[in-house]
Design a protein around this motif. Structure first.
Motif, PDB file in Angstrom:
ATOM      1  N   THR A 130       7.327  10.127  -2.515  1.00 13.81           N
ATOM      2  CA  THR A 130       6.021  10.233  -1.846  1.00 13.81           C
ATOM      3  C   THR A 130       4.958  10.741  -2.820  1.00 13.81           C
ATOM      4  O   THR A 130       3.830  10.245  -2.825  1.00 13.81           O
ATOM      5  CB  THR A 130       6.117  11.162  -0.618  1.00 13.81           C
ATOM      6  N   ILE A 131       5.314  11.696  -3.660  1.00 10.59           N
ATOM      7  CA  ILE A 131       4.377  12.202  -4.668  1.00 10.59           C
ATOM      8  C   ILE A 131       4.058  11.099  -5.679  1.00 10.59           C
ATOM      9  O   ILE A 131       2.910  10.916  -6.084  1.00 10.59           O
ATOM     10  CB  ILE A 131       4.944  13.457  -5.383  1.00 10.59           C
ATOM     11  N   GLY A 132       5.076  10.347  -6.060  1.00 13.95           N
ATOM     12  CA  GLY A 132       4.874   9.210  -6.958  1.00 13.95           C
ATOM     13  C   GLY A 132       3.932   8.175  -6.362  1.00 13.95           C
ATOM     14  O   GLY A 132       3.062   7.640  -7.052  1.00 13.95           O
ATOM     15  N   LYS A 133       4.095   7.912  -5.075  1.00 17.00           N
ATOM     16  CA  LYS A 133       3.225   6.950  -4.394  1.00 17.00           C
ATOM     17  C   LYS A 133       1.789   7.461  -4.331  1.00 17.00           C
ATOM     18  O   LYS A 133       0.841   6.696  -4.528  1.00 17.00           O
ATOM     19  CB  LYS A 133       3.767   6.664  -2.988  1.00 17.00           C
ATOM     20  N   ILE A 134       1.612   8.761  -4.079  1.00 15.42           N
ATOM     21  CA  ILE A 134       0.266   9.335  -4.040  1.00 15.42           C
ATOM     22  C   ILE A 134      -0.405   9.218  -5.418  1.00 15.42           C
ATOM     23  O   ILE A 134      -1.565   8.798  -5.516  1.00 15.42           O
ATOM     24  CB  ILE A 134       0.315  10.805  -3.565  1.00 15.42           C
ATOM     25  N   CYS A 135       0.331   9.560  -6.468  1.00 17.54           N
ATOM     26  CA  CYS A 135      -0.218   9.443  -7.827  1.00 17.54           C
ATOM     27  C   CYS A 135      -0.532   7.988  -8.170  1.00 17.54           C
ATOM     28  O   CYS A 135      -1.590   7.679  -8.737  1.00 17.54           O
ATOM     29  CB  CYS A 135       0.769  10.016  -8.844  1.00 17.54           C
ATOM     30  N   THR A 136       0.381   7.103  -7.821  1.00 16.97           N
ATOM     31  CA  THR A 136       0.182   5.680  -8.072  1.00 16.97           C
ATOM     32  C   THR A 136      -1.051   5.172  -7.337  1.00 16.97           C
ATOM     33  O   THR A 136      -1.896   4.487  -7.925  1.00 16.97           O
ATOM     34  CB  THR A 136       1.435   4.890  -7.629  1.00 16.97           C
ATOM     35  N   THR A 137      -1.167   5.504  -6.076  1.00 18.27           N
ATOM     36  CA  THR A 137      -2.304   5.044  -5.278  1.00 18.27           C
ATOM     37  C   THR A 137      -3.613   5.552  -5.864  1.00 18.27           C
ATOM     38  O   THR A 137      -4.580   4.796  -5.977  1.00 18.27           O
ATOM     39  CB  THR A 137      -2.144   5.490  -3.814  1.00 18.27           C
ATOM     40  N   ALA A 138      -3.662   6.816  -6.251  1.00 14.10           N
ATOM     41  CA  ALA A 138      -4.890   7.376  -6.824  1.00 14.10           C
ATOM     42  C   ALA A 138      -5.297   6.620  -8.088  1.00 14.10           C
ATOM     43  O   ALA A 138      -6.478   6.264  -8.266  1.00 14.10           O
ATOM     44  CB  ALA A 138      -4.705   8.858  -7.121  1.00 14.10           C
ATOM     45  N   LEU A 139      -4.338   6.341  -8.955  1.00 15.70           N
ATOM     46  CA  LEU A 139      -4.647   5.619 -10.188  1.00 15.70           C
ATOM     47  C   LEU A 139      -5.048   4.172  -9.925  1.00 15.70           C
ATOM     48  O   LEU A 139      -6.019   3.670 -10.504  1.00 15.70           O
ATOM     49  CB  LEU A 139      -3.448   5.679 -11.143  1.00 15.70           C
ATOM     50  N   VAL A 140      -4.320   3.498  -9.047  1.00 15.76           N
ATOM     51  CA  VAL A 140      -4.607   2.090  -8.781  1.00 15.76           C
ATOM     52  C   VAL A 140      -5.944   1.923  -8.044  1.00 15.76           C
ATOM     53  O   VAL A 140      -6.722   1.017  -8.362  1.00 15.76           O
ATOM     54  CB  VAL A 140      -3.446   1.417  -8.010  1.00 15.76           C
ATOM     55  N   VAL A 141      -6.236   2.793  -7.095  1.00 14.83           N
ATOM     56  CA  VAL A 141      -7.512   2.717  -6.377  1.00 14.83           C
ATOM     57  C   VAL A 141      -8.676   2.953  -7.336  1.00 14.83           C
ATOM     58  O   VAL A 141      -9.694   2.252  -7.288  1.00 14.83           O
ATOM     59  CB  VAL A 141      -7.537   3.712  -5.192  1.00 14.83           C
ATOM     60  N   THR A 142      -8.537   3.925  -8.228  1.00 14.79           N
ATOM     61  CA  THR A 142      -9.589   4.193  -9.218  1.00 14.79           C
ATOM     62  C   THR A 142      -9.778   2.987 -10.134  1.00 14.79           C
ATOM     63  O   THR A 142     -10.913   2.540 -10.368  1.00 14.79           O
ATOM     64  CB  THR A 142      -9.241   5.448 -10.048  1.00 14.79           C
ATOM     65  N   PHE A 143      -8.678   2.449 -10.637  1.00 14.77           N
ATOM     66  CA  PHE A 143      -8.743   1.257 -11.485  1.00 14.77           C
ATOM     67  C   PHE A 143      -9.390   0.093 -10.736  1.00 14.77           C
ATOM     68  O   PHE A 143     -10.260  -0.604 -11.265  1.00 14.77           O
ATOM     69  CB  PHE A 143      -7.335   0.871 -11.961  1.00 14.77           C
ATOM     70  N   SER A 144      -8.981  -0.125  -9.504  1.00 18.80           N
ATOM     71  CA  SER A 144      -9.497  -1.233  -8.707  1.00 18.80           C
ATOM     72  C   SER A 144     -11.002  -1.092  -8.464  1.00 18.80           C
ATOM     73  O   SER A 144     -11.762  -2.050  -8.609  1.00 18.80           O
ATOM     74  CB  SER A 144      -8.753  -1.313  -7.373  1.00 18.80           C
ATOM     75  N   TYR A 145     -11.435   0.107  -8.090  1.00 23.18           N
ATOM     76  CA  TYR A 145     -12.861   0.332  -7.836  1.00 23.18           C
ATOM     77  C   TYR A 145     -13.690   0.060  -9.091  1.00 23.18           C
ATOM     78  O   TYR A 145     -14.684  -0.669  -9.048  1.00 23.18           O
ATOM     79  CB  TYR A 145     -13.103   1.762  -7.347  1.00 23.18           C
ATOM     80  N   LEU A 146     -13.282   0.635 -10.213  1.00 29.34           N
ATOM     81  CA  LEU A 146     -14.045   0.447 -11.450  1.00 29.34           C
ATOM     82  C   LEU A 146     -14.041  -1.012 -11.897  1.00 29.34           C
ATOM     83  O   LEU A 146     -15.059  -1.533 -12.351  1.00 29.34           O
ATOM     84  CB  LEU A 146     -13.492   1.356 -12.553  1.00 29.34           C
ATOM     85  N   THR A 147     -12.907  -1.676 -11.751  1.00 31.41           N
ATOM     86  CA  THR A 147     -12.815  -3.085 -12.134  1.00 31.41           C
ATOM     87  C   THR A 147     -13.675  -3.955 -11.233  1.00 31.41           C
ATOM     88  O   THR A 147     -14.371  -4.861 -11.717  1.00 31.41           O
ATOM     89  CB  THR A 147     -11.347  -3.557 -12.105  1.00 31.41           C
ATOM     90  N   GLN A 148     -13.655  -3.691  -9.930  1.00 30.89           N
ATOM     91  CA  GLN A 148     -14.496  -4.480  -9.029  1.00 30.89           C
ATOM     92  C   GLN A 148     -15.969  -4.253  -9.324  1.00 30.89           C
ATOM     93  O   GLN A 148     -16.759  -5.195  -9.357  1.00 30.89           O
ATOM     94  CB  GLN A 148     -14.188  -4.145  -7.569  1.00 30.89           C
ATOM     95  N   LYS A 149     -16.339  -3.008  -9.554  1.00 32.65           N
ATOM     96  CA  LYS A 149     -17.747  -2.683  -9.804  1.00 32.65           C
ATOM     97  C   LYS A 149     -18.243  -3.260 -11.123  1.00 32.65           C
ATOM     98  O   LYS A 149     -19.342  -3.803 -11.194  1.00 32.65           O
ATOM     99  CB  LYS A 149     -17.917  -1.168  -9.792  1.00 32.65           C
ATOM    100  N   LYS A 150     -17.435  -3.143 -12.175  1.00 31.81           N
ATOM    101  CA  LYS A 150     -17.879  -3.526 -13.520  1.00 31.81           C
ATOM    102  C   LYS A 150     -17.520  -4.951 -13.927  1.00 31.81           C
ATOM    103  O   LYS A 150     -18.037  -5.456 -14.916  1.00 31.81           O
ATOM    104  CB  LYS A 150     -17.296  -2.564 -14.555  1.00 31.81           C
ATOM    105  N   PHE A 151     -16.617  -5.606 -13.169  1.00 31.07           N
ATOM    106  CA  PHE A 151     -16.154  -6.939 -13.571  1.00 31.07           C
ATOM    107  C   PHE A 151     -16.194  -7.944 -12.432  1.00 31.07           C
ATOM    108  O   PHE A 151     -16.953  -8.919 -12.491  1.00 31.07           O
ATOM    109  CB  PHE A 151     -14.728  -6.831 -14.139  1.00 31.07           C
ATOM    110  N   THR A 152     -15.426  -7.719 -11.393  1.00 30.30           N
ATOM    111  CA  THR A 152     -15.290  -8.711 -10.322  1.00 30.30           C
ATOM    112  C   THR A 152     -16.613  -8.980  -9.615  1.00 30.30           C
ATOM    113  O   THR A 152     -16.981 -10.122  -9.371  1.00 30.30           O
ATOM    114  CB  THR A 152     -14.237  -8.248  -9.301  1.00 30.30           C
TER     115      THR A 152
END
Length: 159
Positions: A130-152
Motif C-alpha cells: 500500500t505504501i508502494g502504491k501511494i508512492c507510485t501514484t504520487a510520482l505517476v500523477v506528478t509526471f502525468s500532470y507535468l507532461t500533459q501541461k508541457k507536452f500533450t
C-alpha cells in the motif's frame, strides 16, 4: 456540460486557492473522478460481467483481472482525454488529433511507470504494497500532470 463541470469543480476550489493553482485543482478533481470511475467499472466488469472467469478466445486466453482492466480503460481513456482537453487544459491550441496521440502515448508510459515503480518499491525496496502504491501514484500523477501541461496539451505561442 463543460460549464456545469467547471462550476462544480470551481465551487470546491475556494478552500484550496491558497495552496494550488486552479488548473492543478481541476486536474486533481478530474483525474480523481476518472480514477474513481475506473475502479468502479473495473469492479463491475470483474465481478458481474466476467464473473471472475477467464476470457477464452481462439487466439489467446485472458485472465479476468486483465480483461476487466481493458474493459474499464475502454471507458476511462476517452473520458480522461475529454476532461483533460475541455476542462483542465482547454487553453491548448494544438490540433485535437495531436493531443489524442500524445495522450495515448502518455497513458502507455504511465502504465509502464506504474508497473516499474511498483516492482521497485515492493519487490526491490521491500515497501509495504500500500505504501508502494501511494508512492507510485504520487510520482505517476506528478509526471502525468507535468507532461500533459508541457507536452500533450501545451499552449503554442505564435510569434
Amino acid at each position: 456540460m463543460r460549464s456545469i463541470i467547471l462550476q462544480i469543480i470551481d465551487f470546491f476550489y475556494q478552500p484550496f486557492a491558497r495552496f494550488m493553482p486552479r488548473q492543478t485543482f481541476r486536474y486533481l478533481a478530474c483525474g480523481g473522478g476518472n480514477t474513481a470511475l475506473d475502479i468502479f467499472l473495473y469492479f463491475i466488469c470483474y465481478n458481474f460481467v466476467l464473473h471472475q472467469q477467464m476470457v477464452v478466445t481462439p487466439v489467446i486466453n485472458i485472465s479476468a483481472h486483465i480483461a476487466a482492466l481493458f474493459m474499464s480503460m475502454a471507458v476511462t481513456f476517452p473520458t480522461g482525454f475529454l476532461l483533460s482537453k475541455y476542462v483542465v487544459f482547454s487553453d491548448s491550441n494544438l490540433r485535437g488529433r495531436v493531443q489524442l496521440f500524445r495522450y495515448f502515448v502518455l497513458v502507455g508510459i504511465c502504465v509502464l511507470l506504474n508497473y516499474a515503480l511498483m516492482k521497485l518499491f515492493v519487490d526491490r525496496l521491500h515497501f509495504y504494497p500500500t505504501i508502494g502504491k501511494i508512492c507510485t501514484t504520487a510520482l505517476v500523477v506528478t509526471f502525468s500532470y507535468l507532461t500533459q501541461k508541457k507536452f500533450t496539451f501545451k499552449v503554442t505561442h505564435s510569434g
